[in-house]
Design a protein around this motif. Structure first.
Motif, PDB file in Angstrom:
ATOM      1  N   PRO A 127       0.803  -1.223   0.000  1.00  0.00           N
ATOM      2  CA  PRO A 127       0.000   0.000   0.000  1.00  0.00           C
ATOM      3  C   PRO A 127       0.834   1.272   0.000  1.00  0.00           C
ATOM      4  O   PRO A 127       0.360   2.326  -0.393  1.00  0.00           O
ATOM      5  CB  PRO A 127      -0.816  -0.119   1.299  1.00  0.00           C
ATOM      6  N   SER A 128       2.087   1.179   0.425  1.00  0.00           N
ATOM      7  CA  SER A 128       2.951   2.355   0.465  1.00  0.00           C
ATOM      8  C   SER A 128       3.733   2.545  -0.836  1.00  0.00           C
ATOM      9  O   SER A 128       4.453   3.524  -0.994  1.00  0.00           O
ATOM     10  CB  SER A 128       3.928   2.252   1.642  1.00  0.00           C
ATOM     11  N   LYS A 129       3.601   1.611  -1.753  1.00  0.00           N
ATOM     12  CA  LYS A 129       4.325   1.690  -3.020  1.00  0.00           C
ATOM     13  C   LYS A 129       3.718   2.775  -3.905  1.00  0.00           C
ATOM     14  O   LYS A 129       2.520   2.766  -4.177  1.00  0.00           O
ATOM     15  CB  LYS A 129       4.260   0.340  -3.743  1.00  0.00           C
ATOM     16  N   ASP A 130       4.529   3.724  -4.333  1.00  0.00           N
ATOM     17  CA  ASP A 130       4.061   4.786  -5.214  1.00  0.00           C
ATOM     18  C   ASP A 130       4.088   4.270  -6.645  1.00  0.00           C
ATOM     19  O   ASP A 130       5.042   4.500  -7.389  1.00  0.00           O
ATOM     20  CB  ASP A 130       4.949   6.016  -5.056  1.00  0.00           C
ATOM     21  N   VAL A 131       3.023   3.539  -7.002  1.00  0.00           N
ATOM     22  CA  VAL A 131       2.993   2.868  -8.300  1.00  0.00           C
ATOM     23  C   VAL A 131       3.124   3.866  -9.442  1.00  0.00           C
ATOM     24  O   VAL A 131       3.884   3.665 -10.392  1.00  0.00           O
ATOM     25  CB  VAL A 131       1.702   2.039  -8.447  1.00  0.00           C
ATOM     26  N   ARG A 151       8.458  -0.468 -12.582  1.00  0.00           N
ATOM     27  CA  ARG A 151       9.829  -0.851 -12.263  1.00  0.00           C
ATOM     28  C   ARG A 151      10.489   0.285 -11.510  1.00  0.00           C
ATOM     29  O   ARG A 151      10.417   1.443 -11.925  1.00  0.00           O
ATOM     30  CB  ARG A 151      10.623  -1.167 -13.540  1.00  0.00           C
ATOM     31  N   ASP A 152      11.132  -0.029 -10.398  1.00  0.00           N
ATOM     32  CA  ASP A 152      11.858   0.971  -9.627  1.00  0.00           C
ATOM     33  C   ASP A 152      13.287   1.018 -10.156  1.00  0.00           C
ATOM     34  O   ASP A 152      14.072   0.089  -9.931  1.00  0.00           O
ATOM     35  CB  ASP A 152      11.852   0.590  -8.140  1.00  0.00           C
ATOM     36  N   GLY A 159      12.860  -6.358  -9.666  1.00  0.00           N
ATOM     37  CA  GLY A 159      12.191  -6.880 -10.840  1.00  0.00           C
ATOM     38  C   GLY A 159      11.185  -5.902 -11.422  1.00  0.00           C
ATOM     39  O   GLY A 159      11.053  -4.758 -10.986  1.00  0.00           O
ATOM     40  N   THR A 160      10.472  -6.368 -12.430  1.00  0.00           N
ATOM     41  CA  THR A 160       9.491  -5.559 -13.155  1.00  0.00           C
ATOM     42  C   THR A 160       8.173  -6.315 -13.215  1.00  0.00           C
ATOM     43  O   THR A 160       8.157  -7.528 -13.409  1.00  0.00           O
ATOM     44  CB  THR A 160       9.974  -5.285 -14.599  1.00  0.00           C
TER      45      THR A 160
END
Length: 219
Positions: A127-131, A151-152, A159-160
Motif C-alpha cells: 500500500p505504500s508503493k508509489d505505483v 519498475r523501480d 524486478g518488473t
C-alpha cells in the motif's frame, strides 16, 4: 505434475515462482512506451482501479518460462494480503500477510519468506508503493486494454511487473486486472492470467494463515 514441480524447484529463488508476462488474449503489446505526458491519465486510472480493490477472488493459470501451466485460486485482500492456492497435487502455497510473501513447499517441508516490497508483486500489494511514480504505459492494439509496467530504477533487483487491465464497468474503477507478468532481475518470467473475478466478497483474515510443515502448528 512432477515436471511442474521440478521446474519450480530448478528456478531456485521462490520469487521466480511468482515472476509473471503480458498475456491478455487479443492484446498486442509493443516494445516501446508512450510518453508520460500523454499517458498520465491512464496511469492514474489504472492505479485507482488497483487501489479500489478491497477483496478479490479469481481463478488463475500460471505459465512458467518453460511453458508449463499450473492453475489454482487467487484470493486477495487489501492491504497486502494474497493467497495462491495451487491445484490439487501441487504441494505449494504462496501467502502474503501484508508484510512479507511466504512460499511453503509441503513436499520438501521448506518455507521461504521475503519482503513484499522487494518483489515485483509489491506494485500490486504494497500500500505504500508509489505505483504511479515508477509506472509507464505500454501501447496496445486495443483501446479497451491498458498495459501498465512498473519498475523501480533505483532497485532493479526488485524486478518488473507489467499488469494488463481490460475495461469492465463491473470492476473497481471500470478496469479489471486481467493478467500480469513479473520479470525478475535475471529476466525470468512467468505469466498469470485471471478469470472468474469476484470483487468485494467477505474474506476472513484466516484465509491467509498457513500450516508450517516444519512443525505441527498453524501460523
Amino acid at each position: 505434475m512432477n515436471m511442474i514441480l521440478t521446474t519450480f524447484r530448478k528456478m531456485g529463488r521462490p520469487l521466480v515462482a511468482l515472476s509473471l508476462v503480458l498475456g491478455t488474449a487479443g492484446a498486442v503489446i509493443a516494445p516501446a512506451a508512450v510518453s508520460a505526458q500523454a499517458t498520465s491519465p491512464e496511469i492514474d486510472r489504472a492505479v485507482a482501479a488497483l487501489r479500489g480493490i478491497s477483496t478479490l477472488k479469481a481463478n488463475f493459470v500460471q505459465t512458467d518460462r518453460s511453458g508449463q501451466n499450473t492453475s489454482g485460486v487467487l484470493t486477495m485482500k487489501r492491504p497486502g494480503k494474497i493467497r495462491f492456492q495451487y491445484q490439487k497435487g501441487v504441494p505449494l502455497l504462496i501467502v502474503g500477510d501484508g508484510k512479507a510473501l511466504t512460499m511453503i513447499d509441503y513436499q520438501v517441508r521448506q518455507v521461504q519468506r521475503w519482503p513484499i516490497g522487494n518483489s515485483p508483486l509489491g506494485a500490486l500489494l504494497n500500500p505504500s508503493k508509489d505505483v504511479a511514480r515508477f509506472a509507464k504505459l505500454l501501447p496496445t492494439a486495443d483501446s479497451n486494454v491498458i498495459s501498465l509496467q512498473v519498475r523501480d530504477p533505483k532497485h532493479p533487483e526488485y524486478g518488473t511487473i507489467t499488469m494488463i487491465f481490460v475495461r469492465n464497468g463491473a470492476a473497481p474503477g471500470g478496469l479489471q486486472l486481467d493478467s500480469w507478468v513479473a520479470l525478475d532481475s535475471q529476466n525470468k518470467r512467468t505469466t498469470i492470467r485471471l478469470s472468474g473475478h469476484q470483487y468485494g466478497i467477505a474474506v476472513d483474515d484466516k484465509t491467509f494463515n498457513w500450516t508450517d510443515p516444519r512443525r505441527p502448528t498453524t501460523r
